[in-house]
Design a protein around this motif. Structure first.
Motif, mmCIF file in Angstrom:
data_model
loop_
_atom_site.group_PDB
_atom_site.id
_atom_site.type_symbol
_atom_site.label_atom_id
_atom_site.label_comp_id
_atom_site.label_asym_id
_atom_site.label_seq_id
_atom_site.Cartn_x
_atom_site.Cartn_y
_atom_site.Cartn_z
ATOM 1 N N GLU A 55 22.214 127.726 57.547
ATOM 2 C CA GLU A 55 22.764 126.387 57.788
ATOM 3 C C GLU A 55 24.075 126.424 58.563
ATOM 4 O OE1 GLU A 55 22.641 123.054 55.016
ATOM 5 O OE2 GLU A 55 21.311 124.194 53.709
ATOM 6 N N TYR A 256 13.530 119.968 55.912
ATOM 7 C CA TYR A 256 13.401 121.241 55.199
ATOM 8 C C TYR A 256 12.419 121.065 54.057
ATOM 9 C CZ TYR A 256 17.211 119.196 52.336
ATOM 10 O OH TYR A 256 17.988 118.370 51.572
ATOM 11 N N ALA A 269 15.909 116.229 54.125
ATOM 12 C CA ALA A 269 16.494 115.044 53.522
ATOM 13 C C ALA A 269 17.089 114.227 54.667
ATOM 14 C CB ALA A 269 17.584 115.410 52.522
ATOM 15 N N ARG A 312 25.821 112.941 48.970
ATOM 16 C CA ARG A 312 26.649 114.139 49.166
ATOM 17 C C ARG A 312 28.120 113.724 49.153
ATOM 18 N NH1 ARG A 312 22.656 113.681 52.959
ATOM 19 N NH2 ARG A 312 21.024 115.273 52.943
ATOM 20 N N ARG A 338 27.036 119.417 51.912
ATOM 21 C CA ARG A 338 25.655 119.922 51.810
ATOM 22 C C ARG A 338 25.573 121.249 51.075
ATOM 23 N NH1 ARG A 338 22.419 118.251 57.171
ATOM 24 N NH2 ARG A 338 20.784 118.686 55.665
HETATM 25 N N1 GLY Z 1 21.894 121.096 52.118
HETATM 26 C C1 GLY Z 1 20.831 120.175 52.307
HETATM 27 C C2 GLY Z 1 21.217 118.761 52.309
HETATM 28 O O1 GLY Z 1 22.352 118.422 52.056
HETATM 29 O O2 GLY Z 1 20.380 117.929 52.601
#
Ligand code: GLY
Ligand code: FAD
Length: 385
Positions: A55, A256, A269, A312, A338
């Motif tokens: 990432e 993903y 997402a 988030r 994230r």
């Molecule tokens: N790390 C994946 C997301 O925040 O969607």
């Protein structure tokens, strides 16, 4: 010897519970205050990817010492948590495959690969045939992929449950359905939290309220973390666990896919700037299913198990905010954006160490709230935002 400090933590996500666990283990009287049920915020909504390598994007280089250190902690953390809680968090070494689905995407992905490789990250370039050998259900004609052999996954809902159990077993006190209505200060020092009509006094208050961390009344202006909610819609499909359509964590353009041990396939997402809007939308779900189907056409027949929304906690520079706030007695652990599941082990250690020793963990030292003040001083137009 001075007695251990009494600590009040606001928020029972992976950050608050992990910090609480470490402090309770060290003998501190710790109370965690959660306005709803423990572990049902972003920590519940997440996909559980531990993707320090795959990432990483340009601009995130300064985060790497923290993310890589936390990733290395995960195997031991999972074992310790199982011993302490009796709950297996399903840390599984599945690796991560990032696939392109056409030549244009392959060119972009190659650029990402070279950027990550030049940083010394654990990534390998695979041909389309090699990628399909790893993941045979990938769409035919995949031209290339990045393989990140160290990027694994954990079942984040079990993680929240395990942290709660470990925290309680270590002697911590959890107050669920107890919204903190304010942080109490005296002479500029945080002295406790208000819940309903009660004042719970504490030597140290830790703000770990995820994407709601700015909303707690009583926060001194200078201690307000620059955090906002970034909405994510997500869903899960049911695979046959004996014949899964993917075995590694799989990324493809705009999507993903995270295969769980029990046959669920997590599909995520969206990334949306809509505040705390809790709605699932037709467009969001359509985009997820369309992108997932383009990567693995065989998902078409899978039943949908669940759809959900999470928020988030995202800081101004997408990096976490860890440690002192400039207000005595008040520490913060938020802004994990994230990466909050990946960063759970190091966040717990960093804040516990700051409280117990008065000095920061070296990897966490660059991530205090002070960095925003320093940037604002250098560029006054930021301070005015
Ligand atoms: N790390 C994946 C997301 O925040 O969607
Ligand atoms: P939260 O889990 O949100 O916990 C904060 C808690 O504070 C909540 O329970 C809330 O109810 C409570 N609270 C708020 N206000 C108050 C109050 N006034 N009083 C008391 N309690 C209060 N990270 C990864 O590393 N890997 C991933 O694959 C991944 N995927 C993600 C996918 C999605 C869709 C989302 C939304 C996030 C994802 N993340 C992922 C990010 C990760 O979930 C977060 O960074 C992390 O969970 C943040 O943990 P937290 O404890 O700070 O926040």
């Amino acid at each position: 010897m001075s007695p251990k400090p009494t600590v009040a933590i606001i928020g029972a996500g992976v950050c608050g519970l992990g910090i609480g666990w470490r402090l309770a283990q060290a003998g501190c009287p710790v109370s965690v205050f959660e306005r709803g049920q423990a572990g049902r915020g972003a920590s519940w909504a997440a996909a559980g990817m531990l993707a320090a390598n795959a990432e990483t994007e340009p601009g995130e280089e300064s985060l790497l010492p923290l993310t890589l250190a936390s990733q290395k902690m995960w195997p031991g953390f999972a074992v310790e948590l199982k011993d302490a809680s009796g709950i297996d968090v399903e840390y599984r070494e599945t690796g991560t495959l990032v696939a392109a689905t056409n030549r244009d995407e392959a060119e972009q992905l190659r650029f990402t690969y070279e950027f990550q490789r030049d940083l010394g990250l654990a990534v390998e370039w695979l041909s389309g045939a090699e990628a399909r050998k790893r993941e045979p259900y990938l769409r035919p004609g995949v031209p290339g992929a990045i393989w990140a052999p160290d990027d694994h996954q954990v079942e984040n809902r079990r993680l929240s449950e395990a942290l709660k159990a470990a925290f309680l077993h270590a002697g911590g006190t959890l107050h669920e359905n107890s919204p903190v209505a304010g942080i109490e200060t005296e002479d500029g020092r945080a002295v406790g939290v208000r819940v309903g009509d009660d004042l719970h006094k504490a030597d140290i208050v830790v703000l770990a309220a995820g994407s709601w961390s700015r909303d707690i009344p009583g926060l001194p202006q200078a201690a307000l973390p620059p955090v906002r909610p970034v909405k994510g819609q997500m869903l899960s499909l049911c695979m046959d666990p004996k014949a899964p359509l993917a075995t590694s964590v799989l990324w493809a353009p705009k999507i993903y896919l995270v295969p769980r041990a029990d046959g669920r396939l997590i599909v995520g997402a969206t990334v949306e700037e809509k505040g705390h809007d809790p709605e699932l939308t037709a467009g969001g779900v359509l985009a997820l299913l369309d992108a997932a189907w383009r990567a693995i056409p065989a998902i078409e027949e899978l039943p949908i198990e669940e759809m959900w929304v999470g928020f988030r906690p995202t800081s101004r520079d997408d990096a976490p905010i860890l440690g002192e706030t400039g207000t005595d007695g008040l520490l913060v652990a938020t802004g994990h954006h994230r990466n909050g599941i990946l960063l759970a082990p190091i966040t717990a250690d960093a804040i516990a160490r700051q409280i117990l020793t008065g000095s920061p963990l070296p990897e966490a030292a660059p991530f205090t709230l002070a960095r925003f003040a320093a940037k604002a001083a250098a560029r006054p137009e930021i301070a005015a935002e």
